[in-house]
Motif scaffolding. Structure first.
Motif, PDB file in Angstrom:
ATOM      1  N   GLN A 200       0.874  -1.098   0.124  1.00 13.48           N
ATOM      2  CA  GLN A 200       0.100  -0.060  -0.082  1.00 13.48           C
ATOM      3  C   GLN A 200       0.921   1.276   0.044  1.00 13.48           C
ATOM      4  N   THR A 201       1.902   1.252   0.624  1.00 14.28           N
ATOM      5  CA  THR A 201       2.816   2.382   1.041  1.00 14.28           C
ATOM      6  C   THR A 201       3.499   2.645  -0.397  1.00 14.28           C
ATOM      7  N   VAL A 202       4.099   1.778  -1.017  1.00 10.59           N
ATOM      8  CA  VAL A 202       4.667   1.778  -2.357  1.00 10.59           C
ATOM      9  C   VAL A 202       3.638   2.162  -3.703  1.00 10.59           C
ATOM     10  N   GLN A 203       2.397   1.891  -3.557  1.00 10.77           N
ATOM     11  CA  GLN A 203       1.376   2.148  -4.518  1.00 10.77           C
ATOM     12  C   GLN A 203       1.082   3.837  -4.130  1.00 10.77           C
ATOM     13  N   TRP A 204       1.071   4.302  -2.956  1.00  9.19           N
ATOM     14  CA  TRP A 204       0.639   5.478  -2.695  1.00  9.19           C
ATOM     15  C   TRP A 204       1.865   6.472  -3.059  1.00  9.19           C
ATOM     16  N   LEU A 205       3.372   5.809  -2.693  1.00  5.21           N
ATOM     17  CA  LEU A 205       4.494   6.553  -3.169  1.00  5.21           C
ATOM     18  C   LEU A 205       4.454   6.688  -4.885  1.00  5.21           C
ATOM     19  N   ASN A 206       4.225   6.039  -5.429  1.00  2.09           N
ATOM     20  CA  ASN A 206       4.130   5.976  -7.031  1.00  2.09           C
ATOM     21  C   ASN A 206       3.138   6.827  -7.376  1.00  2.09           C
ATOM     22  N   GLU A 207       1.806   6.736  -6.779  1.00  4.15           N
ATOM     23  CA  GLU A 207       0.821   7.734  -7.062  1.00  4.15           C
ATOM     24  C   GLU A 207       1.187   9.072  -6.992  1.00  4.15           C
ATOM     25  N   GLN A 208       2.021   9.345  -5.741  1.00  2.00           N
ATOM     26  CA  GLN A 208       2.670  10.843  -5.448  1.00  2.00           C
ATOM     27  C   GLN A 208       3.590  11.137  -6.344  1.00  2.00           C
ATOM     28  N   ALA A 209       4.383  10.174  -6.968  1.00  4.48           N
ATOM     29  CA  ALA A 209       5.509  10.431  -7.807  1.00  4.48           C
ATOM     30  C   ALA A 209       4.980  10.999  -9.036  1.00  4.48           C
ATOM     31  N   GLU A 210       3.764  10.452  -9.408  1.00  4.93           N
ATOM     32  CA  GLU A 210       3.041  11.020 -10.524  1.00  4.93           C
ATOM     33  C   GLU A 210       2.085  12.162 -10.266  1.00  4.93           C
ATOM     34  N   GLY A 211       2.116  12.722  -9.245  1.00  8.29           N
ATOM     35  CA  GLY A 211       1.199  13.884  -8.804  1.00  8.29           C
ATOM     36  C   GLY A 211      -0.177  13.363  -8.665  1.00  8.29           C
ATOM     37  N   GLY A 212      -0.347  12.042  -8.633  1.00 12.81           N
ATOM     38  CA  GLY A 212      -1.980  11.598  -8.500  1.00 12.81           C
ATOM     39  C   GLY A 212      -2.506  10.931  -7.189  1.00 12.81           C
ATOM     40  N   PHE A 213      -1.577  11.184  -6.004  1.00 16.10           N
ATOM     41  CA  PHE A 213      -1.913  10.706  -4.628  1.00 16.10           C
ATOM     42  C   PHE A 213      -3.110  11.621  -4.141  1.00 16.10           C
ATOM     43  N   LEU A 214      -4.133  11.101  -3.813  1.00 15.32           N
ATOM     44  CA  LEU A 214      -5.255  12.116  -3.047  1.00 15.32           C
ATOM     45  C   LEU A 214      -5.492  11.215  -1.803  1.00 15.32           C
ATOM     46  N   SER A 215      -5.429  12.047  -0.646  1.00 13.98           N
ATOM     47  CA  SER A 215      -5.736  11.153   0.453  1.00 13.98           C
ATOM     48  C   SER A 215      -7.344  11.106   0.836  1.00 13.98           C
ATOM     49  N   GLY A 216      -8.047  10.325   1.105  1.00 11.74           N
ATOM     50  CA  GLY A 216      -9.260  10.107   1.185  1.00 11.74           C
ATOM     51  C   GLY A 216      -9.869   9.754   2.564  1.00 11.74           C
TER      52      GLY A 216
END
Lengths: 254, 254
Positions: A200-216
């Motif tokens: 889960q951490t890596v998935q969100w790090l990847n999303e953040q690297a692409e500018g796509g992480f949204l906390s919900g």
């Protein structure tokens, strides 16, 4: 447990240290280190096997950083991953913070400045507290014998901790599953959970690297209710915490 | 609180991961790093000031490692100390593990293998739980204006947490002192406590470097009593923890 799984609106902004404050200007080494996207499912397998080597906190840290050592090399190869091994069982078995959360938080904070680590770690703490763990994915991987380490391959019961504390997480699962804390099934449960947290951490790090992480996710409704009076800058003002309250204090509405 | 301060005989050996296991053979960098003795009182001042920069966990980590960066240089200068900043307030304000204990445990585990870090960290967790904090030394330093950072220089009330958890430590002190958690006095209390934990850590690291460290503290009598039934390999077997029980569960003998 109705409050535990329920996510309420609003975010409790109780941070007393500004996330935006930069300390990199006095760093003796460049920070944060250069994250590159890695495969969450590979990281899950690494973390699971690392758990059986050296416990949950090492698994959380190494599950993120070993793939980065392999992909990026320096500077990731210069840090001894064993430095986070102390955190197993909530620090050498004391039952405080879940070691996996501790380990991934350190890894996140190595590759993200404080402003960018904050939403990831907040999300992880909420996710861990509200999720049924170990996940179906981890259970399926075990049944498919995709893990190198560990003696238990059967499907394991799942539980919602309601808290990021090791003791509450483990004892809740012990109650749900009927397994003692010293049985191989409990160790394997924590190994799979370590894989879940790392993936889960890596998935969100990847999303953040692409500018796509949204906390919900938000704190549980019961915790928000408690903090509306006891939190910082609230009438009582005697609690600086976000973890679940009812696990220790009981539910005042029941 | 009679159980909290009381140290009983015996050690609860609930470790489910063998401390003696060596993972250095697969380390990509030499580990542990080469500790050299540093001045505990200098480290106390460093930690106190670091707290006001970036919180308690950074203070615990940097309080030990900045003096080592200055004295030893590499490899200590290659690690970004900011990586441990996430742990403030029990991880980004969640109130779990006291960040200072988290930070010093990481520092200890960087310079000690697991077998040698275990007695130090166990002793620190017990010491922190049983000590009146902030200590008289920290209070005196403040009154003598020996700290660079912080706005509060007066003597501050002391409390015994009974637990290594941030929330219990802070809320107990809030109750004893009458100060809200969002007041400058609470922040300064935690800054002095950070200095206390770091100075104690460095003193024991120095003693261990000379072969003279002896652990002497045990779990509280009430925790040992609980674990005698609920701990690993005991009849109930549903608790893997060492932190104080009565702070959340109450005292069954009262």
């Amino acid at each position: 447990m109705k409050y535990v799984a329920g996510a309420a609106a609003g975010v409790v902004g109780t941070t007393l240290f500004p996330e935006k404050k930069a300390v990199a200007d006095e760093a003796k080494t460049d920070w944060p280190w250069p994250y590159e996207k890695i495969d969450p499912e590979h990281a899950r397998l690494v973390a699971h096997d690392c758990f059986h080597e050296y416990g949950c906190c090492y698994a959380g840290f190494a599950g993120v950083l070993k793939p980065l050592q392999d992909k990026v090399g320096e500077p990731f190869t210069t840090i001894p991953l064993e430095m986070m091994s102390y955190g197993y069982g909530g620090v050498k078995g004391w039952g405080t913070l879940c070691g996996t959360l501790n380990g991934v938080s350190a890894a996140i904070s190595l590759v993200r400045d404080s402003k960018n680590s904050a939403p990831l770690i907040q999300e992880l703490m909420n996710w861990y507290s509200q999720e049924r763990l170990p996940t179906d994915v981890s259970n399926r991987y075990a049944e498919e014998h995709r893990y190198k380490a560990g003696k238990v391959s059967k499907l394991l019961p799942q539980s919602v901790s309601g808290s990021p504390l090791c003791h509450i997480s483990v004892t809740t699962w012990s109650g749900v599953s009927g397994h003692r804390v010293d049985e191989p099934e409990r160790l394997e449960r924590c190994a799979r959970l370590s894989g879940d947290v790392v993936a889960q951490t890596v998935q969100w790090l990847n999303e953040q690297a692409e500018g796509g992480f949204l906390s919900g996710r938000s704190l549980s409704a019961s915790t928000e209710d408690c903090l509306s009076c006891h939190g910082p800058r609230k009438p009582e003002g005697n609690v600086f915490a976000k973890m679940g309250c009812v696990q220790c204090h009981g539910d005042p509405h029941e």
